[in-house]
Design an enzyme around this catalytic site. Structure first.
Site, mmCIF file in Angstrom:
data_model
loop_
_atom_site.group_PDB
_atom_site.id
_atom_site.type_symbol
_atom_site.label_atom_id
_atom_site.label_comp_id
_atom_site.label_asym_id
_atom_site.label_seq_id
_atom_site.Cartn_x
_atom_site.Cartn_y
_atom_site.Cartn_z
ATOM 1 N N ARG A 52 0.838 -1.209 0.000
ATOM 2 C CA ARG A 52 0.000 0.000 0.000
ATOM 3 C C ARG A 52 0.867 1.250 0.000
ATOM 4 O O ARG A 52 0.510 2.267 -0.589
ATOM 5 C CB ARG A 52 -0.967 0.029 1.182
ATOM 6 C CG ARG A 52 -1.718 1.371 1.270
ATOM 7 C CD ARG A 52 -2.942 1.399 2.174
ATOM 8 N NE ARG A 52 -2.784 0.616 3.369
ATOM 9 C CZ ARG A 52 -1.982 0.935 4.400
ATOM 10 N NH1 ARG A 52 -1.274 2.047 4.373
ATOM 11 N NH2 ARG A 52 -1.907 0.144 5.439
ATOM 12 N N TYR A 105 -15.066 18.803 -14.267
ATOM 13 C CA TYR A 105 -15.650 17.459 -14.179
ATOM 14 C C TYR A 105 -16.638 17.438 -13.003
ATOM 15 O O TYR A 105 -16.292 17.845 -11.892
ATOM 16 C CB TYR A 105 -14.526 16.438 -13.983
ATOM 17 C CG TYR A 105 -15.017 15.027 -13.815
ATOM 18 C CD1 TYR A 105 -15.810 14.418 -14.785
ATOM 19 C CD2 TYR A 105 -14.700 14.306 -12.670
ATOM 20 C CE1 TYR A 105 -16.254 13.117 -14.616
ATOM 21 C CE2 TYR A 105 -15.138 13.007 -12.501
ATOM 22 C CZ TYR A 105 -15.926 12.417 -13.483
ATOM 23 O OH TYR A 105 -16.370 11.141 -13.318
ATOM 24 N N ASP A 185 -6.351 20.033 -13.724
ATOM 25 C CA ASP A 185 -6.765 18.721 -14.230
ATOM 26 C C ASP A 185 -6.414 18.691 -15.717
ATOM 27 O O ASP A 185 -7.025 19.391 -16.525
ATOM 28 C CB ASP A 185 -8.266 18.531 -14.001
ATOM 29 C CG ASP A 185 -8.748 17.129 -14.392
ATOM 30 O OD1 ASP A 185 -8.132 16.519 -15.293
ATOM 31 O OD2 ASP A 185 -9.746 16.660 -13.811
ATOM 32 N N LYS A 210 -8.468 7.683 -18.885
ATOM 33 C CA LYS A 210 -8.848 8.234 -20.185
ATOM 34 C C LYS A 210 -7.708 8.051 -21.197
ATOM 35 O O LYS A 210 -7.365 6.944 -21.530
ATOM 36 C CB LYS A 210 -9.269 9.698 -20.021
ATOM 37 C CG LYS A 210 -10.246 9.936 -18.840
ATOM 38 C CD LYS A 210 -11.618 9.316 -19.038
ATOM 39 C CE LYS A 210 -12.485 9.319 -17.776
ATOM 40 N NZ LYS A 210 -12.658 10.606 -17.134
HETATM 41 C C1 PLP Z 1 -13.067 11.047 -15.874
HETATM 42 C C2 PLP Z 1 -12.518 12.312 -15.357
HETATM 43 C C3 PLP Z 1 -12.153 12.434 -14.009
HETATM 44 C C4 PLP Z 1 -12.356 11.316 -13.008
HETATM 45 O O1 PLP Z 1 -11.467 10.271 -13.190
HETATM 46 P P1 PLP Z 1 -11.802 8.744 -12.777
HETATM 47 O O2 PLP Z 1 -10.627 7.994 -13.275
HETATM 48 O O3 PLP Z 1 -13.105 8.390 -13.439
HETATM 49 O O4 PLP Z 1 -11.942 8.713 -11.275
HETATM 50 C C5 PLP Z 1 -11.590 13.633 -13.599
HETATM 51 N N1 PLP Z 1 -11.415 14.659 -14.453
HETATM 52 C C6 PLP Z 1 -11.768 14.589 -15.742
HETATM 53 C C7 PLP Z 1 -11.543 15.762 -16.642
HETATM 54 C C8 PLP Z 1 -12.330 13.421 -16.240
HETATM 55 O O5 PLP Z 1 -12.692 13.363 -17.537
#
Ligand code: PLP
Length: 392
Positions: A52, A105, A185, A210
């Site tokens: 962990r 998001y 982000d 993604k």
């Molecule tokens: C999908 C997404 C998230 C969240 O990520 P997860 O891997 O689903 O927890 C955060 N920011 C953006 C811009 C996203 O498209």
């Protein structure tokens, strides 16, 4: 090899995170499935003892993403993008104020509001493309400010799903002038499209789910910082909260990132071509993609990004019913949430109750993949005609 120019990102995605070159050694790192490590006595810094806290299968991906973001430290891998975002938001001091884009998001926005309810943090929601409004909110002299500056500015650019583009350098400068941390982000742009640390950001987060992993087969996240104290705080948060990645998922993310440059190049070219055609389609009321010369985010994206990303916002004529009919009529495009996979997908965002009310009910978010653009176009065109009833 002599010390040469720094490697291009298209090379880093392929060459970083490889095992040391030894005769008959593997070219790929192994997946190590072990929850614990042989250990007794004092544990020197950096020595593995429990999976962990740290495990070697994370490292090749963490090093690769660190190099791609131009960071002084490796990335800190998490079990999801939201786990990485929770770690970044935990850097907000108790009672501190965070400025958040209204179309970040939706789960990020919900998490910030949750912090406000549970911990007394304050949240100011802004249109991140409106630089003046964001700067005023950061300083505390916006409409509902009391003159005290924010402790953190959250930036998403382009935003999910509205594709607004923030003036990242100007916002970083304003935030740092009042001592606020800036977190970006970078999921939509990918490190190939934009390097927020180089633009002055303190923390970068990714939904690795993604583009980075790229095949819609894992859920993972990552956070990065150049600052040693912030980097240590992100790692500490991960160990204390335990939202870690499994070794197999980490390995799959490394496998995926090897083709990031190829995938991004193809999907961006596809997206720009589809945006251009959609803008002229009789069934389409509005298209958003920063590649379009008349898009409100075009000039900024051209100045601060490489490429324009491969997410499109599309509103068909005929409102929600037409949007739902379009999703039902596609054959090649996959009706699904998420984005950044090799396969093209689409969804109507407001079907989720958590989606921000200022996102139009009929907005479809299209994640453009790496298929042949003519096949993608034929399918969209037939679905648009079927859904909106336009002919000719
Ligand atoms: C999908 C997404 C998230 C969240 O990520 P997860 O891997 O689903 O927890 C955060 N920011 C953006 C811009 C996203 O498209």
């Amino acid at each position: 090899m002599p010390d040469a120019a720094p490697l291009s990102p298209a090379t880093i995605v392929v060459s970083a995170g490889r095992p040391a070159r030894t005769q008959a050694g593997p070219v790929n790192p192994p997946i190590v499935l072990s929850s614990t490590y042989v250990s007794q006595g004092a544990v020197p810094d950096g020595e593995l003892f429990y999976a962990r806290a740290d495990t070697e299968t994370w490292h090749p991906f963490e090093e690769t993403l660190g190099a791609l973001e131009g960071s002084a430290h490796p990335a800190v891998l998490f079990g999801s993008g939201m786990a990485a975002i929770a770690a970044a938001l935990s850097l907000l001091p108790p009672g501190g104020r965070v400025v958040v884009p209204r179309h970040a998001y939706n789960v990020t926005v919900a998490h910030a509001h949750d912090l406000a309810t549970r911990t007394g943090a304050q949240v100011t929601v802004v249109d991140v493309a409106d630089t003046e409004a964001v700067v005023a909110a950061v300083r505390g002299d916006g409409p509902d400010g009391d003159g005290s500056p924010a402790a953190m500015l959250w930036v998403e650019s382009p935003t999910n799903p509205m594709l607004e583009v923030a003036d990242v350098p100007a916002l970083v400068e304003a935030a740092h002038a009042v001592g606020a941390l800036v977190a970006v982000d970078n999921t939509f742009a990918t490190p190939l499209g934009q390097q927020p640390l180089a633009l002055g950001a303190d923390v970068v987060v990714h939904s690795v789910t993604k583009y980075l992993a790229g095949h819609s087969d894992v859920v993972l996240g990552a956070a990065l910082s150049d600052d040693p104290a912030l980097h240590a705080a992100l790692r500490r948060y991960r160990t204390l909260h335990g939202a870690i990645a499994g070794p197999t998922e980490a390995w799959l993310a490394l496998r995926g990132v090897r083709t990031l440059a190829l995938r991004v190049e193809r999907s961006q070219a596809n997206a720009a071509e589809l945006a251009r055609r959609l803008a002229e389609h009789p069934g389409v009321a509005q298209v958003r993609h920063p590649s379009l010369p008349d898009d409100p985010g075009h000039a900024r994206a051209a100045a601060q990004m490489r490429g324009f990303g491969s997410i499109l916002g599309v509103r068909p004529h005929g409102g929600v019913d037409a949007a739902d009919a379009l999703v039902a009529a596609v054959r090649l495009w996959v009706p699904a949430t998420s984005l950044g996979g090799v396969e093209s997908s689409l969804e109507r965002r407001r079907r989720f109750p958590l989606e921000t009310a200022s996102v139009p009910e009929d907005l479809l978010r299209l994640s453009v993949g790496v298929e042949d653009v003519e096949d993608l176009w034929r399918d969209l065109d037939q679905a648009l005609r079927a859904a909106t009833g336009v002919t000719g």
